[in-house]
Motif scaffolding. Structure first.
Motif, PDB file in Angstrom:
ATOM      1  N   SER A 131       0.845  -1.183   0.000  1.00 25.36           N
ATOM      2  CA  SER A 131       0.000   0.000   0.000  1.00 25.36           C
ATOM      3  C   SER A 131       0.885   1.239   0.000  1.00 25.36           C
ATOM      4  CB  SER A 131      -0.943   0.016   1.202  1.00 25.36           C
ATOM      5  OG  SER A 131      -0.209   0.050   2.405  1.00 25.36           O
ATOM      6  N   LEU A 132       0.328   2.332  -0.519  1.00 27.47           N
ATOM      7  CA  LEU A 132       1.115   3.549  -0.699  1.00 27.47           C
ATOM      8  C   LEU A 132       0.185   4.749  -0.567  1.00 27.47           C
ATOM      9  CD1 LEU A 132       3.819   4.869  -1.600  1.00 27.47           C
ATOM     10  CD2 LEU A 132       3.070   4.527  -3.967  1.00 27.47           C
ATOM     11  N   ILE A 133       0.599   5.705   0.237  1.00 27.57           N
ATOM     12  CA  ILE A 133      -0.166   6.938   0.391  1.00 27.57           C
ATOM     13  C   ILE A 133       0.704   8.098  -0.060  1.00 27.57           C
ATOM     14  CG2 ILE A 133      -1.359   8.475   1.994  1.00 27.57           C
ATOM     15  CD1 ILE A 133      -1.882   6.040   3.768  1.00 27.57           C
TER      16      ILE A 133
ATOM     17  N   ILE B  32       4.259   7.389 -11.197  1.00 30.37           N
ATOM     18  CA  ILE B  32       3.128   8.254 -11.535  1.00 30.37           C
ATOM     19  C   ILE B  32       3.485   9.662 -11.087  1.00 30.37           C
ATOM     20  CG2 ILE B  32       0.663   8.671 -11.282  1.00 30.37           C
ATOM     21  CD1 ILE B  32       0.344   5.748 -10.432  1.00 30.37           C
ATOM     22  N   MET B  33       3.690  10.517 -12.046  1.00 30.28           N
ATOM     23  CA  MET B  33       4.048  11.906 -11.750  1.00 30.28           C
ATOM     24  C   MET B  33       2.791  12.716 -11.459  1.00 30.28           C
ATOM     25  SD  MET B  33       7.196  11.285 -12.286  1.00 30.28           S
ATOM     26  CE  MET B  33       7.994  12.895 -12.218  1.00 30.28           C
ATOM     27  N   ASP B  34       2.959  13.776 -10.658  1.00 30.99           N
ATOM     28  CA  ASP B  34       1.840  14.679 -10.367  1.00 30.99           C
ATOM     29  C   ASP B  34       0.592  13.856  -9.999  1.00 30.99           C
ATOM     30  OD1 ASP B  34      -0.138  17.083 -12.258  1.00 30.99           O
ATOM     31  OD2 ASP B  34       0.404  17.052 -10.130  1.00 30.99           O
ATOM     32  N   SER B  35       0.743  12.992  -9.014  1.00 32.54           N
ATOM     33  CA  SER B  35      -0.352  12.094  -8.629  1.00 32.54           C
ATOM     34  C   SER B  35      -1.607  12.878  -8.242  1.00 32.54           C
ATOM     35  CB  SER B  35       0.094  11.212  -7.456  1.00 32.54           C
ATOM     36  OG  SER B  35       1.200  10.407  -7.828  1.00 32.54           O
TER      37      SER B  35
ATOM     38  N   SER C 109      -6.172   7.175  -7.291  1.00 35.75           N
ATOM     39  CA  SER C 109      -6.341   6.221  -6.192  1.00 35.75           C
ATOM     40  C   SER C 109      -7.012   4.957  -6.715  1.00 35.75           C
ATOM     41  CB  SER C 109      -7.185   6.837  -5.070  1.00 35.75           C
ATOM     42  OG  SER C 109      -6.525   7.967  -4.520  1.00 35.75           O
ATOM     43  N   ALA C 110      -6.308   3.855  -6.631  1.00 32.70           N
ATOM     44  CA  ALA C 110      -6.759   2.590  -7.200  1.00 32.70           C
ATOM     45  C   ALA C 110      -5.747   1.523  -6.792  1.00 32.70           C
ATOM     46  CB  ALA C 110      -6.846   2.674  -8.723  1.00 32.70           C
TER      47      ALA C 110
ATOM     48  N   THR D 267       1.164 -13.337 -15.629  1.00 30.18           N
ATOM     49  CA  THR D 267       1.411 -13.594 -14.216  1.00 30.18           C
ATOM     50  C   THR D 267       1.414 -12.244 -13.522  1.00 30.18           C
ATOM     51  OG1 THR D 267       2.736 -15.562 -14.668  1.00 30.18           O
ATOM     52  CG2 THR D 267       3.013 -14.523 -12.518  1.00 30.18           C
ATOM     53  N   PHE D 268       0.542 -12.075 -12.531  1.00 27.44           N
ATOM     54  CA  PHE D 268       0.379 -10.782 -11.887  1.00 27.44           C
ATOM     55  C   PHE D 268       1.175 -10.691 -10.588  1.00 27.44           C
ATOM     56  CE2 PHE D 268      -2.904  -8.397 -14.089  1.00 27.44           C
ATOM     57  CZ  PHE D 268      -3.451  -9.355 -14.928  1.00 27.44           C
ATOM     58  N   GLY D 269       1.580  -9.458 -10.266  1.00 31.30           N
ATOM     59  CA  GLY D 269       2.103  -9.178  -8.945  1.00 31.30           C
ATOM     60  C   GLY D 269       0.961  -9.114  -7.950  1.00 31.30           C
ATOM     61  N   GLU D 270       1.309  -8.902  -6.688  1.00 31.47           N
ATOM     62  CA  GLU D 270       0.296  -8.963  -5.627  1.00 31.47           C
ATOM     63  C   GLU D 270      -0.581  -7.717  -5.559  1.00 31.47           C
ATOM     64  OE1 GLU D 270       4.069 -10.937  -3.831  1.00 31.47           O
ATOM     65  OE2 GLU D 270       3.592  -9.358  -5.289  1.00 31.47           O
ATOM     66  N   GLY D 271      -0.182  -6.655  -6.220  1.00 33.59           N
ATOM     67  CA  GLY D 271      -0.994  -5.443  -6.211  1.00 33.59           C
ATOM     68  C   GLY D 271      -0.535  -4.418  -5.195  1.00 33.59           C
ATOM     69  N   THR D 272      -0.752  -3.146  -5.522  1.00 38.14           N
ATOM     70  CA  THR D 272      -0.446  -2.031  -4.625  1.00 38.14           C
ATOM     71  C   THR D 272      -1.671  -1.136  -4.540  1.00 38.14           C
ATOM     72  OG1 THR D 272       1.917  -2.026  -5.147  1.00 38.14           O
ATOM     73  CG2 THR D 272       0.975   0.025  -4.272  1.00 38.14           C
ATOM     74  N   GLN D 273      -2.135  -0.926  -3.330  1.00 39.02           N
ATOM     75  CA  GLN D 273      -3.272  -0.037  -3.111  1.00 39.02           C
ATOM     76  C   GLN D 273      -2.735   1.390  -2.959  1.00 39.02           C
ATOM     77  OE1 GLN D 273      -6.816  -0.663  -2.814  1.00 39.02           O
ATOM     78  NE2 GLN D 273      -6.707   1.548  -3.048  1.00 39.02           N
ATOM     79  N   LEU D 274      -2.988   2.214  -3.969  1.00 40.04           N
ATOM     80  CA  LEU D 274      -2.510   3.597  -3.945  1.00 40.04           C
ATOM     81  C   LEU D 274      -3.624   4.534  -3.503  1.00 40.04           C
ATOM     82  CD1 LEU D 274      -0.483   5.876  -4.628  1.00 40.04           C
ATOM     83  CD2 LEU D 274      -1.398   5.836  -6.960  1.00 40.04           C
ATOM     84  N   THR D 275      -3.307   5.365  -2.537  1.00 42.57           N
ATOM     85  CA  THR D 275      -4.220   6.419  -2.102  1.00 42.57           C
ATOM     86  C   THR D 275      -3.526   7.760  -2.279  1.00 42.57           C
ATOM     87  OG1 THR D 275      -5.216   4.960  -0.441  1.00 42.57           O
ATOM     88  CG2 THR D 275      -5.591   7.331  -0.195  1.00 42.57           C
ATOM     89  N   VAL D 276      -4.166   8.645  -3.029  1.00 40.20           N
ATOM     90  CA  VAL D 276      -3.627   9.983  -3.223  1.00 40.20           C
ATOM     91  C   VAL D 276      -4.526  10.957  -2.464  1.00 40.20           C
ATOM     92  CG1 VAL D 276      -2.969  11.759  -4.870  1.00 40.20           C
ATOM     93  CG2 VAL D 276      -2.760   9.338  -5.491  1.00 40.20           C
ATOM     94  N   ASN D 277      -3.947  11.564  -1.457  1.00 43.92           N
ATOM     95  CA  ASN D 277      -4.716  12.497  -0.634  1.00 43.92           C
ATOM     96  C   ASN D 277      -4.785  13.880  -1.268  1.00 43.92           C
ATOM     97  OD1 ASN D 277      -5.316  10.687   1.455  1.00 43.92           O
ATOM     98  ND2 ASN D 277      -3.320  11.015   2.406  1.00 43.92           N
ATOM     99  N   PRO D 278      -5.947  14.529  -1.175  1.00 43.79           N
ATOM    100  CA  PRO D 278      -6.110  15.844  -1.797  1.00 43.79           C
ATOM    101  C   PRO D 278      -5.238  16.917  -1.145  1.00 43.79           C
ATOM    102  CG  PRO D 278      -8.203  15.023  -0.936  1.00 43.79           C
ATOM    103  CD  PRO D 278      -7.154  14.052  -0.517  1.00 43.79           C
TER     104      PRO D 278
END
Lengths: 113, 116
Positions: A10-12, A77-80, A85-86, A102-113
């Motif tokens: 996960s990433l914020i 991802i520039m200028d997030s 958020s996805a 073959t997929f990676g495990e995924g990263t939950q990205l949250t971009v705060n306003p």
């Protein structure tokens, strides 16, 4: 056997910042490396993809960096934006496999306003 | 661009019943389609490769008698979850590619299956 490892889980990020997601693969036969974006309740949508003959590919705010010797690739991802958020998945395939990904495990990205 | 349509988007069924999920390529012919399964907050796991006019190829550990795949035409593949149980509840996603135009793989919007 997890052939594609993705981090972080996960990433914020603040609006306007850079989001960086990393992936590492094991199978040297992989020759196609796409990144997918998935919103809740939807299927994955292709963002950008790269092949091993180039080290970087840029499309708009999205850039893939590829390091063949290290068997690693990353999405920047520039200028997030909050709309970014996805969940992001890296993937890999062998072209001769007919697009079996073959997929990676995924990263939950949250971009705060 | 190439579009893959999946139906239904959501289905609830009772244990022991069977459920059919359809995957259609809307503007191209797909000799091969792929079926994935995704658990909440998890990655996509390839279940099987659907081949038009021939038997599907299943990944290791996937029960072919539980997950019946039929690819009877160049634009339609179906996944039937037979004798469904609560543990079959998941998000099922199909994908297809227009090899004639060398376009990338496109995914359907998935089917949320809930078995009660």
């Amino acid at each position: 056997q997890q052939q594609v490892k993705q981090s972080p889980q996960s990433l914020i990020v603040q609006k306007g910042g850079i989001s960086i997601i990393n992936c590492a693969y094991e199978n040297t036969a992989f020759d196609y490396f796409p990144w997918y974006q998935q919103f809740p309740g939807k299927g994955p949508a292709l963002l950008i993809a790269i092949r091993p003959d180039v080290s970087e590919k840029k499309e708009g705010r999205f850039t893939i960096s590829f390091n063949k010797s290290a068997k690693q690739f990353s999405l920047h991802i520039m200028d997030s934006q909050p709309g970014d958020s996805a969940t992001y998945f890296c993937a890999a395939s062998k072209e001769t496999s007919g697009s079996r990904l073959t997929f990676g495990e995924g990263t939950q990205l949250t971009v705060n306003p | 661009g190439a579009v893959v349509s999946q139906h239904p988007s959501r289905v609830i069924c009772k244990s022991g019943t069977s459920v059919k999920i359809e995957c259609r390529s809307l503007d191209f012919q797909a000799t091969t389609m792929f079926w994935y399964r995704q658990f909440p907050k998890k990655s996509l796991m390839l279940m099987a490769t659907s081949n038009e006019g021939s038997k599907a190829t299943y990944e290791q550990g996937v029960e072919k008698d539980k997950f019946l795949i039929n690819h009877a035409s160049l634009t339609l593949s179906t996944l039937t979850v037979t004798s469904a149980h609560p543990e079959d509840s998941s998000f099922y996603i199909c994908s297809a590619r227009d090899f004639s135009s060398n376009s990338p793989l496109h995914f359907g919007n998935g089917t949320r299956l809930t078995v009660t």
